[in-house]
Design a protein around this motif. Sequence first.
Motif, PDB file in Angstrom:
ATOM      1  N   UNK A  35     -29.183  10.110  29.872  1.00  0.00           N
ATOM      2  CA  UNK A  35     -28.669   9.509  28.554  1.00  0.00           C
ATOM      3  C   UNK A  35     -28.110   8.136  28.791  1.00  0.00           C
ATOM      4  N   UNK A  36     -28.495   7.063  27.742  1.00  0.00           N
ATOM      5  CA  UNK A  36     -27.959   5.678  28.194  1.00  0.00           C
ATOM      6  C   UNK A  36     -26.621   5.695  27.683  1.00  0.00           C
ATOM      7  N   UNK A  73     -18.524  15.420  20.719  1.00  0.00           N
ATOM      8  CA  UNK A  73     -17.970  16.532  21.462  1.00  0.00           C
ATOM      9  C   UNK A  73     -16.349  16.625  21.394  1.00  0.00           C
ATOM     10  N   UNK A  74     -15.929  15.181  21.219  1.00  0.00           N
ATOM     11  CA  UNK A  74     -14.359  15.121  20.860  1.00  0.00           C
ATOM     12  C   UNK A  74     -13.722  15.714  19.622  1.00  0.00           C
ATOM     13  N   UNK A 131     -24.484   8.194  25.286  1.00  0.00           N
ATOM     14  CA  UNK A 131     -23.220   8.997  25.752  1.00  0.00           C
ATOM     15  C   UNK A 131     -22.116   8.704  24.939  1.00  0.00           C
ATOM     16  N   UNK A 132     -22.050   7.375  24.431  1.00  0.00           N
ATOM     17  CA  UNK A 132     -20.866   7.158  23.368  1.00  0.00           C
ATOM     18  C   UNK A 132     -21.025   8.212  22.231  1.00  0.00           C
ATOM     19  N   UNK A 133     -22.239   8.139  21.334  1.00  0.00           N
ATOM     20  CA  UNK A 133     -22.457   9.227  20.419  1.00  0.00           C
ATOM     21  C   UNK A 133     -22.092  10.644  20.939  1.00  0.00           C
ATOM     22  N   UNK A 155      -6.079  15.625  19.836  1.00  0.00           N
ATOM     23  CA  UNK A 155      -5.859  14.545  19.076  1.00  0.00           C
ATOM     24  C   UNK A 155      -6.437  13.241  19.936  1.00  0.00           C
ATOM     25  N   UNK A 156      -6.965  13.661  21.417  1.00  0.00           N
ATOM     26  CA  UNK A 156      -7.667  12.575  22.349  1.00  0.00           C
ATOM     27  C   UNK A 156      -8.755  11.983  21.515  1.00  0.00           C
ATOM     28  N   UNK A 157      -8.655  10.478  21.510  1.00  0.00           N
ATOM     29  CA  UNK A 157      -9.854   9.749  21.237  1.00  0.00           C
ATOM     30  C   UNK A 157     -10.889   9.844  22.350  1.00  0.00           C
ATOM     31  N   UNK A 158     -12.136   9.387  22.306  1.00  0.00           N
ATOM     32  CA  UNK A 158     -12.996   9.351  23.161  1.00  0.00           C
ATOM     33  C   UNK A 158     -12.710   8.160  24.207  1.00  0.00           C
TER      34      UNK A 158
END
Length: 507
Positions: free
Chosen positions: A353-354, A365-366, A358-360, A478-481
């Motif tokens: 995955x690029x 998942x978060x 990955x960001x998406x 409550x973690x952000x990516x």
Amino acid sequence: MMNIGTKERASALVGMTVLLVGLSCLTLIGFDVWRCLSERSVQLREVHASVRNLAKAMQIHAQNAIDEADLVLVGVVERIETDGTGPAVLARTERLMKLRKQALPQLDGLFVFDREGRWLAFSQPALVANANNADRDYFIRHERDAAAGLLIGAPVRSRSTGHLVIPLTRAINAPDGSFAGVALAMLRVDYFTRFYDELDIGHDGAVALAATEGYLLARRPFSPSYVGKSLAGSQLLETVRKYGTGVTKEIRSAQDGVVRLNSIMRVGDYPLFVGAAMSKDESLVEWRSNTIVHVVCDLGFVLLLTLLGLQLARRVRETERARAQLVDAHEALERLNRDLERQALSDGLTGLANRRHFDMRLAHECAMAAQQGTPLALLLIDIDHFKYYNDEFGHQSGDACLQRVAATIRSFETDPSCVAARYGGEELALILPGIDGLAASGIADKVREAVAALGIPNPRTGRAALTVSIGVANFRANDTPRELIARSDAALYNAKSCGRDAVRLAA
């Protein structure tokens, strides 16, 4: 009947059709010529890399063989010069020489001669009657210059075994510094040719060990007539004298006339060099076959385009009516292509995955982990000293190395929800939904071991093989990516700071 406007449009369409067919043919041919030339260039670069690697292996092999033999000579000379040539000393020296000959396969024999050339000690099972080596070139050179150091002579046929050998000699000096004799180590020519026979150089390739003075010591293809043969006037020797060693050049062989891509390297500080060469024609056989196939296909395609163009010209009326529909279809196809491009989520080199993908997925998942209260772990993986690997083997080898490491990490996508991605450069990532930090650390250790097990060499690191460092972070409520990535990156930094080839779990 067509009205004037329609006729004009039809005539214009015929002209445009002919122009389009011609330009298409030229574009196709031009592109394929460029592609063929590019593939040829790539193929030759790969051959250059191969012959450099072969020459390096030959260089190390020859230097090790000579270094080991010279160490034996130094020991023998020191023993004789210190203890003399009494019967007990010679007996001990002879036992030592026989042991060294048994231990070193490159040795055909070890000898000590007095100042008259008579045999004082030897590793052979029996003495040759009336043996005397005072007529040998190396003996005469040491006799004239007792401080000459190690001499590597031209190949000769051994008087004791009948084998073709390369003499390595050191002078033995008397306490007053005068010439007292010679210590000789004979390297078997077939020791080198057997090693060369194991190298993959193709049917028309060649490898050689030669002296910088201009004669052959060993060669593949082998013939006894090649051993000691002069290289005077050959392109190989001219290249060595003009450019030195450590070069890769296209050279026509003086032995068989074959044009080869040669890599030439000096053997340590010795007056020797090795050359590894692969036939240029043989290396391009596959490229030529592919090119012929492409040319045939291109000719067929050009013929097809021509027939289609003629058909289009004969059916101008239908083409004019269909023009608007074709324009619409073309625009729809372009929109579809743009949509497909936007949906491309894979890294072109590794197939992972690029970064966008990955960001998406990490954001998704978060959000799921926060909503459902399920565990989530992120692994950030960095290839240790990857720059050293690129510097040592080149960027093409670096790309191949990155692909192998990526394939290993992809094998840990044990669940469809897991995502292996290329985060950037030599940094990779693994998203592990449903897995807590402790379990993820265990997986990270397996990833680290699996990469090390690939056995990819990275000599400049001092390690046995290429390694990775891994930072592991567990998702918190409550973690952000970005926060999850930052903690994983901090853990990765900790792993690298602790010596690399390690896994660290973020606090």
